[in-house]
Design a protein around this motif. Sequence first.
Motif, PDB file in Angstrom:
ATOM      1  N   GLN A 476      -0.810 -22.113  -4.750  1.00  0.00           N
ATOM      2  CA  GLN A 476      -2.329 -22.394  -4.457  1.00  0.00           C
ATOM      3  C   GLN A 476      -2.910 -21.471  -5.243  1.00  0.00           C
ATOM      4  OE1 GLN A 476      -1.163 -20.340  -0.410  1.00  0.00           O
ATOM      5  NE2 GLN A 476      -3.493 -21.053  -0.227  1.00  0.00           N
ATOM      6  N   ARG A 477      -4.113 -21.395  -5.408  1.00  0.00           N
ATOM      7  CA  ARG A 477      -4.869 -20.766  -6.306  1.00  0.00           C
ATOM      8  C   ARG A 477      -5.626 -19.568  -5.754  1.00  0.00           C
ATOM      9  NH1 ARG A 477      -5.603 -25.771  -7.669  1.00  0.00           N
ATOM     10  NH2 ARG A 477      -7.883 -25.835  -6.822  1.00  0.00           N
ATOM     11  N   GLY A 478      -5.562 -18.490  -6.379  1.00  0.00           N
ATOM     12  CA  GLY A 478      -6.683 -17.500  -5.662  1.00  0.00           C
ATOM     13  C   GLY A 478      -7.555 -17.090  -6.901  1.00  0.00           C
ATOM     14  N   TYR A 479      -9.041 -16.664  -6.005  1.00  0.00           N
ATOM     15  CA  TYR A 479     -10.047 -16.660  -7.198  1.00  0.00           C
ATOM     16  C   TYR A 479     -10.360 -15.256  -7.018  1.00  0.00           C
ATOM     17  CZ  TYR A 479     -10.163 -21.712  -7.770  1.00  0.00           C
ATOM     18  OH  TYR A 479      -9.587 -22.982  -7.951  1.00  0.00           O
ATOM     19  N   ARG A 480     -10.498 -14.344  -8.109  1.00  0.00           N
ATOM     20  CA  ARG A 480     -11.181 -13.086  -8.229  1.00  0.00           C
ATOM     21  C   ARG A 480     -10.460 -12.136  -7.393  1.00  0.00           C
ATOM     22  NH1 ARG A 480     -15.237 -12.041 -11.251  1.00  0.00           N
ATOM     23  NH2 ARG A 480     -15.732 -10.200  -9.917  1.00  0.00           N
ATOM     24  N   PHE A 481      -9.438 -11.689  -7.819  1.00  0.00           N
ATOM     25  CA  PHE A 481      -8.524 -10.756  -6.858  1.00  0.00           C
ATOM     26  C   PHE A 481      -9.402  -9.094  -6.879  1.00  0.00           C
ATOM     27  CE2 PHE A 481      -5.632  -7.017  -6.682  1.00  0.00           C
ATOM     28  CZ  PHE A 481      -4.792  -7.384  -5.788  1.00  0.00           C
ATOM     29  N   LYS A 482      -9.720  -8.896  -5.491  1.00  0.00           N
ATOM     30  CA  LYS A 482     -10.549  -7.684  -5.041  1.00  0.00           C
ATOM     31  C   LYS A 482      -9.758  -6.542  -4.971  1.00  0.00           C
ATOM     32  CE  LYS A 482     -11.925  -9.935  -1.532  1.00  0.00           C
ATOM     33  NZ  LYS A 482     -12.419 -10.019  -0.107  1.00  0.00           N
ATOM     34  N   GLY A 483      -8.391  -6.527  -4.946  1.00  0.00           N
ATOM     35  CA  GLY A 483      -7.757  -5.304  -4.820  1.00  0.00           C
ATOM     36  C   GLY A 483      -7.835  -4.818  -3.314  1.00  0.00           C
ATOM     37  N   SER A 484      -7.244  -3.417  -3.019  1.00  0.00           N
ATOM     38  CA  SER A 484      -7.677  -2.885  -1.845  1.00  0.00           C
ATOM     39  C   SER A 484      -7.609  -1.386  -2.058  1.00  0.00           C
ATOM     40  CB  SER A 484      -6.456  -3.038  -0.823  1.00  0.00           C
ATOM     41  OG  SER A 484      -5.057  -2.744  -1.443  1.00  0.00           O
ATOM     42  N   ASN A 485      -7.685  -0.690  -0.964  1.00  0.00           N
ATOM     43  CA  ASN A 485      -7.759   0.779  -1.041  1.00  0.00           C
ATOM     44  C   ASN A 485      -6.390   1.491  -1.386  1.00  0.00           C
ATOM     45  OD1 ASN A 485     -10.671   1.184  -0.525  1.00  0.00           O
ATOM     46  ND2 ASN A 485     -10.539   0.884   1.705  1.00  0.00           N
ATOM     47  N   SER A 486      -5.493   0.778  -0.756  1.00  0.00           N
ATOM     48  CA  SER A 486      -3.836   1.117  -0.867  1.00  0.00           C
ATOM     49  C   SER A 486      -3.369   0.097  -1.703  1.00  0.00           C
ATOM     50  CB  SER A 486      -3.430   1.324   0.362  1.00  0.00           C
ATOM     51  OG  SER A 486      -3.413   0.129   1.206  1.00  0.00           O
ATOM     52  N   SER A 487      -2.391   0.523  -2.482  1.00  0.00           N
ATOM     53  CA  SER A 487      -1.791  -0.571  -3.602  1.00  0.00           C
ATOM     54  C   SER A 487      -1.177  -1.606  -2.882  1.00  0.00           C
ATOM     55  CB  SER A 487      -0.634   0.133  -4.185  1.00  0.00           C
ATOM     56  OG  SER A 487      -0.068  -0.728  -5.370  1.00  0.00           O
ATOM     57  N   THR A 488      -1.451  -2.728  -3.081  1.00  0.00           N
ATOM     58  CA  THR A 488      -0.569  -4.269  -2.599  1.00  0.00           C
ATOM     59  C   THR A 488       0.351  -4.245  -3.428  1.00  0.00           C
ATOM     60  OG1 THR A 488      -2.237  -5.267  -3.335  1.00  0.00           O
ATOM     61  CG2 THR A 488      -2.708  -4.878  -1.172  1.00  0.00           C
ATOM     62  N   VAL A 489       0.228  -3.908  -4.615  1.00  0.00           N
ATOM     63  CA  VAL A 489       1.196  -4.442  -5.759  1.00  0.00           C
ATOM     64  C   VAL A 489       2.100  -3.494  -5.987  1.00  0.00           C
ATOM     65  CG1 VAL A 489       1.587  -5.203  -8.301  1.00  0.00           C
ATOM     66  CG2 VAL A 489      -0.668  -5.883  -7.055  1.00  0.00           C
ATOM     67  N   SER A 490       2.023  -2.089  -5.879  1.00  0.00           N
ATOM     68  CA  SER A 490       3.062  -1.452  -6.013  1.00  0.00           C
ATOM     69  C   SER A 490       3.262  -0.585  -4.626  1.00  0.00           C
ATOM     70  CB  SER A 490       2.729  -0.281  -6.989  1.00  0.00           C
ATOM     71  OG  SER A 490       3.772   0.762  -7.276  1.00  0.00           O
ATOM     72  N   LYS A 491       4.544  -0.415  -4.075  1.00  0.00           N
ATOM     73  CA  LYS A 491       4.669   0.222  -2.886  1.00  0.00           C
ATOM     74  C   LYS A 491       5.433   1.625  -3.206  1.00  0.00           C
ATOM     75  CE  LYS A 491       6.431  -3.829  -1.478  1.00  0.00           C
ATOM     76  NZ  LYS A 491       6.107  -4.445  -2.492  1.00  0.00           N
TER      77      LYS A 491
END
Length: 492
Positions: A476-491
């Motif tokens: 599926q496609r996701g439009y305009r990644f908003k990010g977050s206050n804590s890293s979701t990509v790096s743990k």
Amino acid sequence: MPKSWLLFLIGFILLRLVFWVAVFPNPDEAYYWLWGRHPALSYYDHPPLNAWIQGSFTALLGRSTFVLRLPNLFSNAALFCTYYRIVSYLYDQNTWRYFLLTLMLILASPLYFLFLSLAWHDHWLITFSLISMYGFVTFLDGYVDRQAQTWRLYGAAIALGCAILCKYNAVFVAFGFIATLIVDRRVRSLWRDHRLYLAGAIVSLAGVPIVVWNVSNQFQSFQYYVDRSVQPDDVGLKIGPFLAFAIVSFFVVSPFYWKAFYRSLKSPSPLMRENSLYPVVAFWVFAVSSVLLTMLSLISAALYYWNITAYLMLFPLLPPLFTKSRTFLAAQTYGLLFAALLIIHYGLLPLSALISRDADPDSRMLYGWNEVATVVRMQAATLGGTPLLITTDYRSASALAYQLNTTNVLAISDRVDQFDFWSAPDHSLTGKNAVIVSDNWFPVVPKLLAQFDRVSEPETVSIKRFGVWIKNYYVQRGYRFKGSNSSTVSKK
């Protein structure tokens, strides 16, 4: 060579070639290939040597399944050359016959057929460990005869250091060596010999890049292995993991070998080199590793292949017991059948799919990446530019990256893996579109979807072989990644 031996040998070689060129990479093979595209001193899951070799081969020869597993050809050649040297060292007569028996016994062991074929770290671990064992034994024998060749000890140390740069469980080989020096009175005086400590220093040098990487990354690799091995979630004896370790080991090494292992260690053949410490070192390398891992399986978990170095020295002890034995033909038949089923399972159809729709999700992950990549390319084209490619597990991220021949894939999951050490911070991804790949094993979580302005409905990619359903992927496609206050990509 008897005709039956030749037929078995040809069968094993043909199956290895089919696996080499025709079977899509296991997700962990793709994972380690991707490590080679990110050169580093070490890595989260394992030491770096395999990644360095993979990266060099890819840089020189490009990306293909042939190139991915080409290093196995070199490691296997070095391994069997070492076995020939060992057999020549141990036996004055029947050298070629005993070497062929050793070779065929190894090929007929499902454990070694598989792990010498996969482009994991293990094929290098096996090779360097055996080279180290051979150098150590020949040095000890010379030491006892007052004709020690110091270069053999240092060569053994260098090889053991290389083995540690492959996988951490090479330390079991070192423990076996130490046990020999403690127990056998003929070599105890080595503890007063400066050469032993210089050899230890040589081995320790292999740990320098590993330690430097861990210091730079909050010792996360070491912590991972401590948490995985000696800090179980619940305290108490684990009968299930113990039985799994013991039973699987019994069958994957080969049920036809265990009696011969015992006989060869209890009463080494009189045809062997007289007074050699080879059987002594073989016993302690086997015993120390096996006992420690058995104890670990009782309190936490131990996987059968963690003990893969324990059996290496035992194979050259077996030929005198198998020269005129029907058991040898039974072992060859067992091994060839297992290898054939393995190729079918990995290359044509996961046999577990014939039994259950849910069993063995790991093997199902081998299939369908060409179809998934086609859909990913189509959905990426509709987004324009260079969208993020996101999956929900390191396995799927690695397989997709390998199929697309790209490093532009993120694995976003609750598990820490090597992708977390490559990922960019959220703010650098803000506003980007993405193609998201998931499956039923690791479904996309609402928390991830919520980090986009909107997402499309998933497109189902159903994977079948010979009319048998294997699994579904969802793109599926996701439009305009908003990010977050804590890293979701790096743990990290």
